[in-house]
Design a protein around this motif. Structure first.
Motif, PDB file in Angstrom:
ATOM      1  N   GLY A  37       3.757   1.804 -15.051  1.00 32.04           N
ATOM      2  CA  GLY A  37       4.287   0.463 -14.797  1.00 32.04           C
ATOM      3  C   GLY A  37       3.486  -0.327 -13.791  1.00 32.04           C
ATOM      4  O   GLY A  37       3.830  -1.473 -13.492  1.00 32.04           O
ATOM      5  N   GLY A  38       2.410   0.280 -13.248  1.00 33.23           N
ATOM      6  CA  GLY A  38       1.562  -0.421 -12.290  1.00 33.23           C
ATOM      7  C   GLY A  38       1.956  -0.203 -10.842  1.00 33.23           C
ATOM      8  O   GLY A  38       1.394  -0.843  -9.943  1.00 33.23           O
ATOM      9  N   LYS A  39       2.895   0.699 -10.563  1.00 32.11           N
ATOM     10  CA  LYS A  39       3.339   0.946  -9.200  1.00 32.11           C
ATOM     11  C   LYS A  39       2.568   2.119  -8.575  1.00 32.11           C
ATOM     12  O   LYS A  39       2.195   3.079  -9.270  1.00 32.11           O
ATOM     13  CB  LYS A  39       4.844   1.240  -9.174  1.00 32.11           C
ATOM     14  N   ILE A  40       2.348   2.028  -7.267  1.00 33.77           N
ATOM     15  CA  ILE A  40       1.642   3.085  -6.552  1.00 33.77           C
ATOM     16  C   ILE A  40       2.474   4.363  -6.577  1.00 33.77           C
ATOM     17  O   ILE A  40       3.665   4.368  -6.229  1.00 33.77           O
ATOM     18  CB  ILE A  40       1.362   2.667  -5.090  1.00 33.77           C
ATOM     19  N   TYR A  41       1.837   5.461  -6.971  1.00 35.67           N
ATOM     20  CA  TYR A  41       2.500   6.760  -6.986  1.00 35.67           C
ATOM     21  C   TYR A  41       1.964   7.664  -5.879  1.00 35.67           C
ATOM     22  O   TYR A  41       2.695   8.501  -5.338  1.00 35.67           O
ATOM     23  CB  TYR A  41       2.295   7.416  -8.349  1.00 35.67           C
ATOM     24  N   TYR A  42       0.685   7.469  -5.540  1.00 37.31           N
ATOM     25  CA  TYR A  42       0.062   8.261  -4.476  1.00 37.31           C
ATOM     26  C   TYR A  42      -1.087   7.458  -3.903  1.00 37.31           C
ATOM     27  O   TYR A  42      -1.874   6.857  -4.646  1.00 37.31           O
ATOM     28  CB  TYR A  42      -0.433   9.598  -5.022  1.00 37.31           C
ATOM     29  N   TYR A  43      -1.198   7.451  -2.540  1.00 40.94           N
ATOM     30  CA  TYR A  43      -2.219   6.660  -1.858  1.00 40.94           C
ATOM     31  C   TYR A  43      -2.806   7.537  -0.752  1.00 40.94           C
ATOM     32  O   TYR A  43      -2.068   8.076   0.084  1.00 40.94           O
ATOM     33  CB  TYR A  43      -1.585   5.405  -1.263  1.00 40.94           C
ATOM     34  N   VAL A  44      -4.129   7.669  -0.746  1.00 39.48           N
ATOM     35  CA  VAL A  44      -4.762   8.515   0.258  1.00 39.48           C
ATOM     36  C   VAL A  44      -6.082   7.894   0.714  1.00 39.48           C
ATOM     37  O   VAL A  44      -6.821   7.326  -0.089  1.00 39.48           O
ATOM     38  CB  VAL A  44      -4.995   9.951  -0.273  1.00 39.48           C
ATOM     39  N   LYS A  52     -12.190  -5.689  -1.918  1.00 34.00           N
ATOM     40  CA  LYS A  52     -12.039  -4.810  -0.756  1.00 34.00           C
ATOM     41  C   LYS A  52     -11.028  -5.383   0.232  1.00 34.00           C
ATOM     42  O   LYS A  52     -10.163  -4.659   0.739  1.00 34.00           O
ATOM     43  CB  LYS A  52     -13.390  -4.615  -0.072  1.00 34.00           C
ATOM     44  N   SER A  53     -11.107  -6.691   0.479  1.00 38.17           N
ATOM     45  CA  SER A  53     -10.151  -7.309   1.403  1.00 38.17           C
ATOM     46  C   SER A  53      -8.763  -7.408   0.780  1.00 38.17           C
ATOM     47  O   SER A  53      -7.751  -7.240   1.469  1.00 38.17           O
ATOM     48  CB  SER A  53     -10.644  -8.694   1.826  1.00 38.17           C
ATOM     49  N   ASP A  54      -8.703  -7.678  -0.525  1.00 38.96           N
ATOM     50  CA  ASP A  54      -7.400  -7.745  -1.191  1.00 38.96           C
ATOM     51  C   ASP A  54      -6.656  -6.423  -1.080  1.00 38.96           C
ATOM     52  O   ASP A  54      -5.424  -6.393  -0.939  1.00 38.96           O
ATOM     53  CB  ASP A  54      -7.578  -8.120  -2.664  1.00 38.96           C
ATOM     54  N   TYR A  55      -7.405  -5.324  -1.148  1.00 41.20           N
ATOM     55  CA  TYR A  55      -6.801  -3.990  -1.068  1.00 41.20           C
ATOM     56  C   TYR A  55      -6.756  -3.468   0.371  1.00 41.20           C
ATOM     57  O   TYR A  55      -6.335  -2.331   0.592  1.00 41.20           O
ATOM     58  CB  TYR A  55      -7.566  -3.016  -1.961  1.00 41.20           C
ATOM     59  N   GLU A  56      -7.230  -4.279   1.309  1.00 42.32           N
ATOM     60  CA  GLU A  56      -7.204  -3.929   2.736  1.00 42.32           C
ATOM     61  C   GLU A  56      -7.880  -2.584   2.975  1.00 42.32           C
ATOM     62  O   GLU A  56      -7.378  -1.718   3.718  1.00 42.32           O
ATOM     63  CB  GLU A  56      -5.769  -3.915   3.263  1.00 42.32           C
ATOM     64  N   VAL A  57      -9.038  -2.407   2.351  1.00 45.07           N
ATOM     65  CA  VAL A  57      -9.806  -1.174   2.521  1.00 45.07           C
ATOM     66  C   VAL A  57     -10.648  -1.293   3.783  1.00 45.07           C
ATOM     67  O   VAL A  57     -11.513  -2.159   3.898  1.00 45.07           O
ATOM     68  CB  VAL A  57     -10.705  -0.921   1.299  1.00 45.07           C
ATOM     69  N   LYS A  93       0.818  -1.212   0.000  1.00 45.90           N
ATOM     70  CA  LYS A  93       0.000   0.000   0.000  1.00 45.90           C
ATOM     71  C   LYS A  93       0.851   1.260   0.000  1.00 45.90           C
ATOM     72  O   LYS A  93       0.329   2.361   0.160  1.00 45.90           O
ATOM     73  CB  LYS A  93      -0.911  -0.001   1.242  1.00 45.90           C
ATOM     74  N   THR A  94       2.151   1.107  -0.179  1.00 42.36           N
ATOM     75  CA  THR A  94       3.032   2.276  -0.149  1.00 42.36           C
ATOM     76  C   THR A  94       3.579   2.544  -1.543  1.00 42.36           C
ATOM     77  O   THR A  94       3.631   1.640  -2.397  1.00 42.36           O
ATOM     78  CB  THR A  94       4.196   2.048   0.830  1.00 42.36           C
ATOM     79  N   PRO A  95       3.982   3.789  -1.801  1.00 42.85           N
ATOM     80  CA  PRO A  95       4.537   4.113  -3.126  1.00 42.85           C
ATOM     81  C   PRO A  95       5.682   3.173  -3.511  1.00 42.85           C
ATOM     82  O   PRO A  95       6.553   2.871  -2.690  1.00 42.85           O
ATOM     83  CB  PRO A  95       5.019   5.551  -2.950  1.00 42.85           C
TER      84      PRO A  95
END
Length: 342
Positions: free
Chosen positions: A314-321, A297-302, A196-198
């Protein structure tokens, strides 16, 4: 011995008959020799012609002969000849073949018939076994693979993905497929952790939209993507959706993709009715997906809403909020400008 006049006549007749017989034998002998000479002059061979696919019309010296591949042409005069094959809707490769027929021998000629609306594509990657996508649709083939003359002619978006890997640059290729041509693409994939991190990649998903189409997330590698988790009974979600629509409209020309995943309400048709109602009320045109009844939802731990994730090409997290704040629309645009090089 003294012959009578009658006997002399009989002897003359016998001699005459003998001369006639000898003459016939000599004539037959000449005819036989003459026939042998003619056969010796007309030397012939044969040509076996085949094609893939079969059913091509065979031409010998540029003339149709009423035969189709595969077939053998017998009694072809010794010497040089031109063989070609034609079939409606196909182009022949090669166009024609010049062949020298030899006496009492059978030569083979082969043709490949290419559909006029199909071309070839070769896809490979540094890591074998990556799933290949054509026009954002995964197909049952993995790298390395050669699609021989079965890719529709035109401009195609090609990408590849593999579980546990992000994509290097470029993550997708826009190629032109042409008849009798082979386009080649190569992708670099790098092992990357799910998190869940960049810098992490997010889990894959296959979800249905409110129009009945299915979407596999990893098939959109090469695009900057926003994933947003929302529910109708979430006030902050309802506040954020119009801002996401504004962002989608502004960056649509940059090929931004937004997946709005609904996880509230009931599963099935009733759940899609909620999505359709929200789409109409908010004037949303980006892709809305039904996540209820799935593991997304569980896969993404929401655990809290809304959740908004920007992923790079490339499919990598750039920003998560998590949550919605007044500054968020501006922050999302800032991150998108960075990714699009604005």
């Amino acid at each position: 011995m003294i012959l009578t006049e009658k006997g002399k006549k009989t002897t003359k007749h016998i001699r005459a008959l003998e001369l006639i017989a000898l003459s016939l034998v000599f004539s037959l002998s000449l005819c036989t020799c003459s026939t042998k000479n003619l056969v010796g002059i007309q030397k012939t061979g044969a040509i076996f012609v085949r094609s893939a696919p079969a059913g091509g019309d065979i031409l010998l010296d540029h003339a149709l002969i009423g035969r189709q591949t595969p077939d053998t042409i017998f009694d072809v005069a010794v010497g040089d000849h031109v063989i070609s094959v034609t079939k409606a809707g196909y182009l022949s490769s090669p166009d024609s073949v010049k062949i020298t027929v030899k006496e009492d021998q059978t030569d083979t000629v082969e043709f490949i018939l290419l559909e006029t609306d199909k071309g070839s594509l070769k896809v490979s990657s540094n890591v074998d076994g990556a799933t290949i996508c054509v026009d954002n649709q995964p197909i049952p083939a993995v790298t390395p693979h050669l699609f021989f003359n079965n890719v529709p002619v035109g401009t195609r978006i090609i990408s590849a993905f593999k579980e546990g890997h992000s994509n290097g640059n470029p993550a997708k290729e826009v190629v032109s497929i042409a008849t009798r041509d082979t386009a080649e693409v190569y992708f670099t994939l790098n092992p990357t952790e799910v998190g869940k991190t960049p810098g992490n990649i997010t889990p894959d998903f296959i979800l249905q939209d409110d129009y009945g189409f299915w979407h596999r997330f990893y098939a959109y590698r090469g695009f900057v993507t926003i994933i947003n988790f929302w529910a109708e009974d979430c006030p902050n979600c309802m506040k954020e959706l119009p801002h996401l629509q504004e962002i989608y409209t502004e960056y649509l020309s940059d090929s931004l993709i937004i997946f709005g995943i609904n996880y509230g309400g009931n599963f099935g048709q009733e759940g899609f009715e909620v999505i359709r109602r929200v789409r109409e009320e908010k004037g949303l045109t980006f892709t809305l997906l039904g996540g209820v009844g799935t593991n997304v939802k569980s896969d993404y731990e929401v655990t809290d809403t809304p959740v908004t994730i920007i992923l790079d090409q490339g499919g990598k997290i750039y920003y998560y909020v998590v949550g919605f704040y007044s500054f968020l629309p501006g922050k999302l645009k800032q991150k998108l400008d960075e990714l699009f090089g604005k």
